[in-house]
Design a protein around this motif. Structure first.
Motif: not given
Length: 217
Positions: A190-217
């Motif tokens: 979530s915090a760095d996928f744009e720089s990963a794409i600039a460096e050639g990432a084929t797969h990025i992993r994004v969670g809470s920015a899509i779904f919202g904050a996780r509740n581990y309780g």
């Protein structure tokens, strides 16, 4: 945020990097997310999801796949050797191949089951003693050992140290992938996928920015 926002940012990053639109696979990390959040994203048409825990994925994805048959589910967390068979049965890709004992188990179960998930080798780019992954200078030998077992790794994965700039780690992973003729680069969250794409990432992993904050309780 949400799925549409992240998709827009991915497309913008692809364009900024001079890459073909759609060349990056967005893995929506659905671990520990309430079912209603995940099905909302499924209903929006997203098809690639990531899970960290075999048991959690086993409890929800077989049913969801009946409703959403085009979905692809990726294992992105540490994989225990005793869960290797289930992982081969359940996941379309495994991003955390990090030791030869696991490679042996995966090779056996892939042969037995006749299915072959895409495999990404996790590289410990920060040489962190507490973190899983193959060290950079040991990677060629590890790849050769995997190939001798009949495995055909698709790419590399890394999780850069939290306290460091991610970009040098992404560049290292890209260089290692090029040197070893591997097309896949699973890097960037979530915090760095744009720089990963600039460096050639084929797969990025994004969670809470899509779904919202996780509740581990």
């Amino acid at each position: 945020m949400g799925l549409n926002d992240i998709n827009s940012r991915v497309r913008a990053a692809e364009i900024a990097a001079g890459r073909e639109t759609g060349s990056v696979t967005l893995i929506a990390v659905s671990k520990v997310q309430p079912a209603e959040r995940v099905t909302a994203v499924l209903d929006q048409g997203h098809q690639v999801f990531g899970e960290n825990y075999v048991q959690e994925a086993q409890g929800k994805w077989p049913e969801w796949r009946q409703r959403y048959p085009d979905v692809s589910v990726h294992m992105i967390g540490p994989l225990q050797s005793n869960k290797a068979r289930t992982a081969v049965e359940l996941f379309d890709a495994i991003h955390s191949l990090d030791r030869i004992s696991l490679a042996r188990k995966l090779a056996r179960h892939i042969d037995e089951l006749g299915v072959s998930p895409q495999l990404f080798i996790q590289v410990n780019t920060g040489d962190e003693p507490q973190k899983a992954g193959i060290l950079a200078d040991e990677l060629p030998g590890f790849i050769k050992s995997c190939q001798e077992l009949g495995l055909r790794p698709h790419g590399l994965m890394c999780i850069p140290p939290e306290s460091e700039d991610s970009t040098p780690h992404f560049r290292l992973l890209r260089r290692l992938a090029q040197e070893n003729d591997l097309p896949g680069l699973s890097m960037g969250m979530s915090a760095d996928f744009e720089s990963a794409i600039a460096e050639g990432a084929t797969h990025i992993r994004v969670g809470s920015a899509i779904f919202g904050a996780r509740n581990y309780g």
